[in-house]
Design an enzyme around this catalytic site. Structure first.
Site, mmCIF file in Angstrom:
data_model
loop_
_atom_site.group_PDB
_atom_site.id
_atom_site.type_symbol
_atom_site.label_atom_id
_atom_site.label_comp_id
_atom_site.label_asym_id
_atom_site.label_seq_id
_atom_site.Cartn_x
_atom_site.Cartn_y
_atom_site.Cartn_z
ATOM 1 N N HIS A 184 -26.539 37.087 -22.063
ATOM 2 C CA HIS A 184 -26.111 36.612 -20.742
ATOM 3 C C HIS A 184 -26.366 35.106 -20.609
ATOM 4 O O HIS A 184 -25.527 34.357 -20.117
ATOM 5 C CB HIS A 184 -26.908 37.307 -19.639
ATOM 6 C CG HIS A 184 -26.789 38.798 -19.599
ATOM 7 N ND1 HIS A 184 -27.838 39.633 -19.923
ATOM 8 C CD2 HIS A 184 -25.758 39.610 -19.267
ATOM 9 C CE1 HIS A 184 -27.461 40.892 -19.770
ATOM 10 N NE2 HIS A 184 -26.195 40.916 -19.385
ATOM 11 N N LYS A 223 -19.323 40.552 -27.031
ATOM 12 C CA LYS A 223 -19.998 41.838 -27.244
ATOM 13 C C LYS A 223 -19.146 42.966 -26.673
ATOM 14 O O LYS A 223 -19.045 44.039 -27.246
ATOM 15 C CB LYS A 223 -21.369 41.783 -26.567
ATOM 16 C CG LYS A 223 -22.009 43.108 -26.260
ATOM 17 C CD LYS A 223 -22.942 43.502 -27.340
ATOM 18 C CE LYS A 223 -23.546 44.877 -27.173
ATOM 19 N NZ LYS A 223 -23.668 45.366 -25.830
HETATM 20 P P1 AMP Z 1 -23.500 43.201 -18.626
HETATM 21 O O1 AMP Z 1 -24.657 42.730 -17.831
HETATM 22 O O2 AMP Z 1 -23.852 44.127 -19.743
HETATM 23 O O3 AMP Z 1 -22.366 43.708 -17.748
HETATM 24 O O4 AMP Z 1 -22.918 41.909 -19.362
HETATM 25 C C1 AMP Z 1 -22.528 40.763 -18.650
HETATM 26 C C2 AMP Z 1 -21.810 39.812 -19.565
HETATM 27 O O5 AMP Z 1 -22.680 39.428 -20.635
HETATM 28 C C3 AMP Z 1 -20.566 40.427 -20.221
HETATM 29 O O6 AMP Z 1 -19.535 39.455 -20.256
HETATM 30 C C4 AMP Z 1 -21.053 40.780 -21.598
HETATM 31 O O7 AMP Z 1 -20.024 40.804 -22.561
HETATM 32 C C5 AMP Z 1 -22.025 39.644 -21.868
HETATM 33 N N1 AMP Z 1 -22.979 40.044 -22.907
HETATM 34 C C6 AMP Z 1 -23.793 41.134 -22.899
HETATM 35 N N2 AMP Z 1 -24.508 41.207 -24.055
HETATM 36 C C7 AMP Z 1 -24.125 40.149 -24.807
HETATM 37 C C8 AMP Z 1 -24.496 39.669 -26.102
HETATM 38 N N3 AMP Z 1 -25.381 40.288 -26.866
HETATM 39 N N4 AMP Z 1 -23.890 38.537 -26.557
HETATM 40 C C9 AMP Z 1 -22.971 37.886 -25.800
HETATM 41 N N5 AMP Z 1 -22.583 38.290 -24.573
HETATM 42 C C10 AMP Z 1 -23.151 39.405 -24.071
#
Ligand code: AMP
Length: 284
Positions: free
Chosen positions: A37, A149
Site C-alpha cells: 500500500h 498484486k
Molecule cells: P487492499 O487493501 O488489499 O484492497 O489493497 C489496496 C491496494 O493496494 C490495491 O490497489 C492493491 O492492489 C494494492 N496492493 C495490495 N498488496 C500489494 C502488494 N503486495 N504490492 C503492491 N500493491 C499492493
C-alpha cells in the site's frame, strides 16, 4: 495529516485543493497497511501535490462465507504509516454513508470479470467496481493508484474508467514482496507459522514457471502442471485457480505468445492468497 470521515467534507477538500492548482492523487485501500500500500502512497506523493488515501473495508465485495467479520483492522498503526509515507489526508468513510438505506445501484463490468477471481468470487468485482466508482466520485482525483498484486482488479478498474468516460488517470505499482518472496497482503496476518512457510509455494511456483519460460517453454499446460505439482506438495494448500492467460482478457492461453499472465489463487490453511507475474517475450 488530516482525517476526513464525512463525504461532503472530502469532496469540498478535493475541490478546494484543485481550485488552488494542486493535482490530487488517490490510493484506495482496506487498511491493515503494509509496504505494498505504502509504495502506492509514495508514488502518489512523488507525482501529485496532494495525496488522499482511503481505508474502507467494503462489505459489498465479500461473499457470505468470506472474512468480512474478521478482516484485520489496525487504524492507529495505519494512520502512522500513512503520515510517514507523506499522505495529506486519510479518508475514512463509514459503511452507513457509503451504503445508506435504500441503496440500489451497482456497477458491473462484463467479460473480464467472468474469469479467475470473478469465477470463484461471483459478487467480488461488482462490489469492488461499485465502491471504486463511488470513491472516485467523492474524492475526484486526477490520478488513482492500484497495485499489480490485484492485476485483474486493475484491468477491471481501467475498463470501467474507459467505458464510463471517467476523468481520472489510473496508475499502477509493481507487487511488493517480503524478503523471501511472499507477496505482501493484509491477509498474511491470518497465517500461522506453518501457513507462512507453506504460503511460499505461490511465489515458488511463479518463479519456477517464469524460469521455464525463459528456458524456452511455450506450452501453457506444461507450466500449469509444473505449478500444480509445486503447490500440491504443500499439505496445507488448496488450489482455487492456476492460470496462464492473456493479461487483459484473462482468457486461458495454449501457448505463451508475446506475453502471458501467470496468476494463482491458493488457500493456505483457509486463507485465500493471490499472486501473479507476467512472462513472455514482451515482458515489461
Ligand atoms: P487492499 O487493501 O488489499 O484492497 O489493497 C489496496 C491496494 O493496494 C490495491 O490497489 C492493491 O492492489 C494494492 N496492493 C495490495 N498488496 C500489494 C502488494 N503486495 N504490492 C503492491 N500493491 C499492493
Amino acid at each position: 495529516m488530516r482525517t476526513i470521515r464525512n463525504l461532503h467534507e472530502m469532496r469540498a477538500y478535493s475541490r478546494q485543493a484543485r481550485r488552488a492548482g494542486s493535482t490530487l492523487g488517490f490510493v484506495p485501500t482496506m487498511g491493515a497497511l503494509h509496504e505494498g500500500h505504502l509504495s502506492l502512497v509514495r508514488q502518489s506523493v512523488a507525482r501529485c501535490n496532494v495525496t488522499v488515501a482511503s481505508i474502507f473495508i467494503n462489505p459489498a465485495q465479500f461473499g457470505e462465507n468470506e472474512d468480512l467479520a474478521v478482516y484485520p483492522v489496525d487504524l492507529e498503526n495505519d494512520r502512522d504509516l500513512l503520515k510517514r509515507a507523506g499522505a495529506d489526508v486519510l479518508f475514512l468513510p463509514t459503511a452507513a454513508d457509503i451504503y445508506p438505506p435504500g441503496f440500489k445501484t451497482h456497477v458491473t463490468v462484463s467479460d473480464v470479470t467472468a474469469r479467475l477471481c470473478g469465477k470463484s468470487r461471483p459478487m467480488f468485482f461488482r462490489g469492488v467496481i461499485t465502491v471504486v466508482l463511488k470513491l472516485l466520485n467523492i474524492v475526484e482525483p486526477d490520478t488513482a493508484f492500484f497495485g499489480e498484486k490485484d492485476r485483474q482488479q486493475l484491468e477491471v478498474v481501467k475498463t470501467m474508467v474507459r467505458d464510463l468516460n471517467l476523468d481520472v488517470a489510473i496508475a499502477s505499482g509493481p507487487i511488493v514482496r517480503e524478503a523471501d518472496g511472499l507477496a505482501m497482503s493484509s491477509r498474511n496476518r491470518y497465517l500461522s507459522e506453518a501457513d507462512r512457510v507453506s504460503a511460499l509455494c505461490l511465489s515458488r511456483a511463479l518463479s519456477a514457471a517464469s524460469q521455464r519460460v525463459r528456458a524456452g517453454e511455450v506450452t501453457a499446460e506444461n507450466l500449469r502442471r509444473e505449478m500444480l505439482g509445486i503447490i500440491q506438495k504443500e499439505g496445507r494448500a488448496e488450489v482455487d485457480y492456476i492460470s496462464v492467460c492473456d493479461p487483459r482478457s484473462f482468457e486461458e492461453k495454449e501457448t505463451i505468445g508475446d506475453e502471458a499472465l501467470i496468476a494463482l489463487a491458493v488457500k493456505i490453511g483457509g486463507t485465500r492468497l493471490i499472486d501473479n507475474c507476467i512472462v513472455g517475450g514482451k515482458k515489461k
